[in-house]
Motif scaffolding. Structure first.
Motif, PDB file in Angstrom:
ATOM      1  N   ASP A   4     105.742  98.099-100.418  1.00 38.51           N
ATOM      2  CA  ASP A   4     104.654  98.979-100.832  1.00 38.51           C
ATOM      3  C   ASP A   4     103.354  98.207-101.033  1.00 38.51           C
ATOM      4  O   ASP A   4     102.266  98.745-100.828  1.00 38.51           O
ATOM      5  CB  ASP A   4     105.045  99.691-102.131  1.00 38.51           C
ATOM      6  CG  ASP A   4     103.937 100.571-102.677  1.00 38.51           C
ATOM      7  OD1 ASP A   4     103.592 101.558-102.003  1.00 38.51           O
ATOM      8  OD2 ASP A   4     103.420 100.271-103.770  1.00 38.51           O
ATOM      9  N   ASP A   5     103.462  96.924-101.445  1.00 41.91           N
ATOM     10  CA  ASP A   5     102.256  96.166-101.753  1.00 41.91           C
ATOM     11  C   ASP A   5     102.572  94.682-101.740  1.00 41.91           C
ATOM     12  O   ASP A   5     103.749  94.274-101.754  1.00 41.91           O
ATOM     13  CB  ASP A   5     101.726  96.579-103.138  1.00 41.91           C
ATOM     14  CG  ASP A   5     100.245  96.249-103.348  1.00 41.91           C
ATOM     15  OD1 ASP A   5      99.638  95.660-102.418  1.00 41.91           O
ATOM     16  OD2 ASP A   5      99.700  96.584-104.408  1.00 41.91           O
TER      17      ASP A   5
ATOM     18  N   SER B 205     110.231 102.725-102.856  1.00 36.49           N
ATOM     19  CA  SER B 205     108.783 102.877-102.939  1.00 36.49           C
ATOM     20  C   SER B 205     108.143 101.906-103.917  1.00 36.49           C
ATOM     21  O   SER B 205     106.914 101.750-103.923  1.00 36.49           O
ATOM     22  CB  SER B 205     108.431 104.315-103.347  1.00 36.49           C
ATOM     23  OG  SER B 205     108.976 104.617-104.615  1.00 36.49           O
ATOM     24  N   THR B 206     108.948 101.233-104.770  1.00 34.17           N
ATOM     25  CA  THR B 206     108.379 100.268-105.709  1.00 34.17           C
ATOM     26  C   THR B 206     108.531  98.824-105.222  1.00 34.17           C
ATOM     27  O   THR B 206     108.144  97.894-105.932  1.00 34.17           O
ATOM     28  CB  THR B 206     109.048 100.386-107.089  1.00 34.17           C
ATOM     29  OG1 THR B 206     110.420  99.960-106.987  1.00 34.17           O
ATOM     30  CG2 THR B 206     109.002 101.816-107.602  1.00 34.17           C
ATOM     31  N   ARG B 207     109.088  98.625-104.034  1.00 28.43           N
ATOM     32  CA  ARG B 207     109.310  97.270-103.550  1.00 28.43           C
ATOM     33  C   ARG B 207     107.980  96.594-103.250  1.00 28.43           C
ATOM     34  O   ARG B 207     107.116  97.162-102.592  1.00 28.43           O
ATOM     35  CB  ARG B 207     110.183  97.284-102.299  1.00 28.43           C
ATOM     36  CG  ARG B 207     110.565  95.882-101.810  1.00 28.43           C
ATOM     37  CD  ARG B 207     111.338  95.953-100.511  1.00 28.43           C
ATOM     38  NE  ARG B 207     112.590  96.684-100.689  1.00 28.43           N
ATOM     39  CZ  ARG B 207     113.074  97.551 -99.813  1.00 28.43           C
ATOM     40  NH1 ARG B 207     112.401  97.831 -98.700  1.00 28.43           N
ATOM     41  NH2 ARG B 207     114.207  98.159-100.046  1.00 28.43           N
ATOM     42  N   ARG B 208     107.834  95.346-103.736  1.00 29.51           N
ATOM     43  CA  ARG B 208     106.598  94.618-103.470  1.00 29.51           C
ATOM     44  C   ARG B 208     106.890  93.131-103.364  1.00 29.51           C
ATOM     45  O   ARG B 208     107.843  92.625-103.964  1.00 29.51           O
ATOM     46  CB  ARG B 208     105.577  94.873-104.588  1.00 29.51           C
ATOM     47  CG  ARG B 208     105.995  94.423-105.977  1.00 29.51           C
ATOM     48  CD  ARG B 208     106.677  95.499-106.768  1.00 29.51           C
ATOM     49  NE  ARG B 208     107.010  95.057-108.125  1.00 29.51           N
ATOM     50  CZ  ARG B 208     106.271  95.284-109.183  1.00 29.51           C
ATOM     51  NH1 ARG B 208     105.142  95.960-109.046  1.00 29.51           N
ATOM     52  NH2 ARG B 208     106.640  94.860-110.368  1.00 29.51           N
TER      53      ARG B 208
ATOM     54  N   LEU C  51     109.665  96.671-113.410  1.00 30.75           N
ATOM     55  CA  LEU C  51     108.652  97.595-113.915  1.00 30.75           C
ATOM     56  C   LEU C  51     108.390  97.417-115.405  1.00 30.75           C
ATOM     57  O   LEU C  51     107.298  97.754-115.885  1.00 30.75           O
ATOM     58  CB  LEU C  51     109.087  99.041-113.648  1.00 30.75           C
ATOM     59  CG  LEU C  51     109.343  99.405-112.180  1.00 30.75           C
ATOM     60  CD1 LEU C  51     109.845 100.834-112.077  1.00 30.75           C
ATOM     61  CD2 LEU C  51     108.077  99.221-111.340  1.00 30.75           C
TER      62      LEU C  51
ATOM     63  N   GLY D 296     111.645  95.184-107.016  1.00 34.12           N
ATOM     64  CA  GLY D 296     111.559  96.635-106.873  1.00 34.12           C
ATOM     65  C   GLY D 296     112.484  97.159-105.796  1.00 34.12           C
ATOM     66  O   GLY D 296     113.103  96.415-105.026  1.00 34.12           O
TER      67      GLY D 296
END
Length: 427
Positions: free
Chosen positions: A237-238, A260-263, A204, A257
């Motif tokens: 997440d994306d 919820s921040t895993r991408r 991040l 991540g």
């Protein structure tokens, strides 16, 4: 602090370092996947360096590494020499006091400005070698950066690493002043906690300093990658595309991540140059790291290593001859910064082969996950050849180099592993 109290504190630091070191060895021994695939019928597939690339590719990769490897070793030696000069002579103490003098010369300024100054000297000494490395990467088509972007990257990297190091040393010296007997215990706990926090914040905070990311447009590949993550048991997440082509022609993808921040992140170079099935294969490998909790395991190992290292530091900084040589009165003296930086450099160097040993086995387990998840060994082999070719990976590095600096199995080793996987599956 009395002489007896100092001796007792030093013995306690050594004991804690030994206990944490033993725990670290145990975690490494138990958590590292030493053998991820059964022996196939007929034995292991021989590793053939010539199986990965054609003769021209092999010659090009070997020429590239021959041009770059001496510069890398020279840079490492120069960095250690600079650290030794500032850490084992009074030059470090003198530099810290000199740069802090305009601001009153307090211990805090000595630590902050002394750290930045000594690290800057080390960076400037090795800067010509870094520039030479950039020239070599351009000559072989690996770098697409202009010199302005290269300079910005160098400055950004120095700013982040030196700034964080200076703040960390400031906290350590402050603890040593406040709690002369137990500072190393508090500092070790804080260092372990920072390893954990850093592993969560890195994607991040640090990644955006070097690349821009955009969501991959809707389409079959994005849909397949999201579905692949679901099948792996690690939903994301994306799916992002990194603008890596601003700097390099190398190919890569990774997962970063947590929760919820895993991408999933795919280099635009990989997206532009390789077919979808190969991108799926490399993403499956990266998802293997998530499925096997490799980041969490690495964080635990790093936290234990940080705690043990700081405890050992507490023992070393109890040595009067060592402090006298460095021109410092004790661990709470701002002039100790040069010695601290030297010990930090030595600890990093000595731990690197162990980290890479663990990493190579973890990468092999992620390869197994990719093969099991996709059941497409042909794409796995193709993407490994593509990655190795694009990155000019040495197919047969010297054993000592691979032992010390090789964080991944070589491309021929990974191709042989895929052949073993096929043999085991078809048994």
């Amino acid at each position: 602090m009395s002489r007896g109290g100092a001796a007792g504190s030093r013995r306690a630091a050594l004991l804690v370092a030994a206990v944490l070191g033993a725990a670290l060895v145990a975690v490494i021994a138990l958590a590292t996947p030493w053998d991820v695939l059964p022996v196939p019928p007929g034995g292991r597939t021989p590793v053939d360096p010539g199986a990965a690339f054609g003769p021209e590719q092999v010659a090009r990769a070997e020429a590239f590494t021959a041009a770059l490897r001496p510069a890398s070793l020279t840079s490492l030696v120069l960095s250690l020499l600079v650290s030794a000069v500032f850490g084992l002579t009074r030059a470090g103490a003198a530099a810290a006091r000199a740069v802090a003098r305009p601001l009153g010369g307090g211990w805090g300024w000595q630590v902050l400005l002394g750290s930045l100054a000594i690290l800057l000297v080390g960076r400037l000494v090795t800067l010509p070698l870094s520039a030479y490395g950039e020239v070599v990467r351009r000559r072989y088509g690996l770098s697409t950066r202009g010199w302005d972007l290269w300079a910005r990257d160098v400055a950004t990297s120095y700013g982040i690493s030196a700034g964080l190091t200076a703040l960390g040393l400031l906290a350590l010296v402050a603890l040593a002043r406040r709690a002369p007997r137990t500072w190393w215990a508090w500092a070790g706990t804080a260092a372990a906690a920072l390893v954990v926090i850093g592993s969560f914040l890195y994607p991040l905070v640090i990644e955006p300093a070097f690349n821009r990311f955009e969501s991959m447009p809707a389409g079959p590949l994005r849909t397949e990658l999201i579905a692949l993550a679901e099948r792996s048991g690690t939903p994301v997440d994306d799916v992002l595309v990194a603008d890596a082509s601003r700097r390099t022609t190398t190919l890569n993808a990774y997962v970063s991540g947590f929760g919820s921040t895993r991408r999933i992140v795919v280099y635009d170079t990989l997206l532009d140059q390789r077919p979808d099935e190969e991108i799926v294969s490399i993403t499956a490998h990266e998802l293997g790291h998530v499925a096997n909790d490799d980041v969490l395991t690495g964080t635990l190992i790093g936290a234990l290593g940080a705690g043990a290292g700081v405890a050992l530091l507490g023992w070393l900084l109890g040595s009067t001859p060592l402090l006298r040589r460095a021109g410092a009165a004790g661990p709470g003296d701002g002039a100790v910064v040069g010695l601290l930086l030297l010990l930090l450099s030595l600890g990093t160097l000595l731990s690197t082969p162990v980290q890479n040993l663990v990493s190579r086995h973890i990468e092999a387990r992620a390869d197994l996950h990719a093969l099991d998840l996709t059941e497409d060994p042909d794409s796995f082999v193709a993407v490994q050849q593509a990655l190795g070719g694009a990155n000019l990976s040495d197919p047969d590095p010297p054993a000592i180099w691979q032992w010390a600096f090789g964080s991944h199995p070589t491309v021929p080793q990974r191709i042989a592993f895929a052949a073993d996987w096929v043999a085991v599956r078809d048994r």
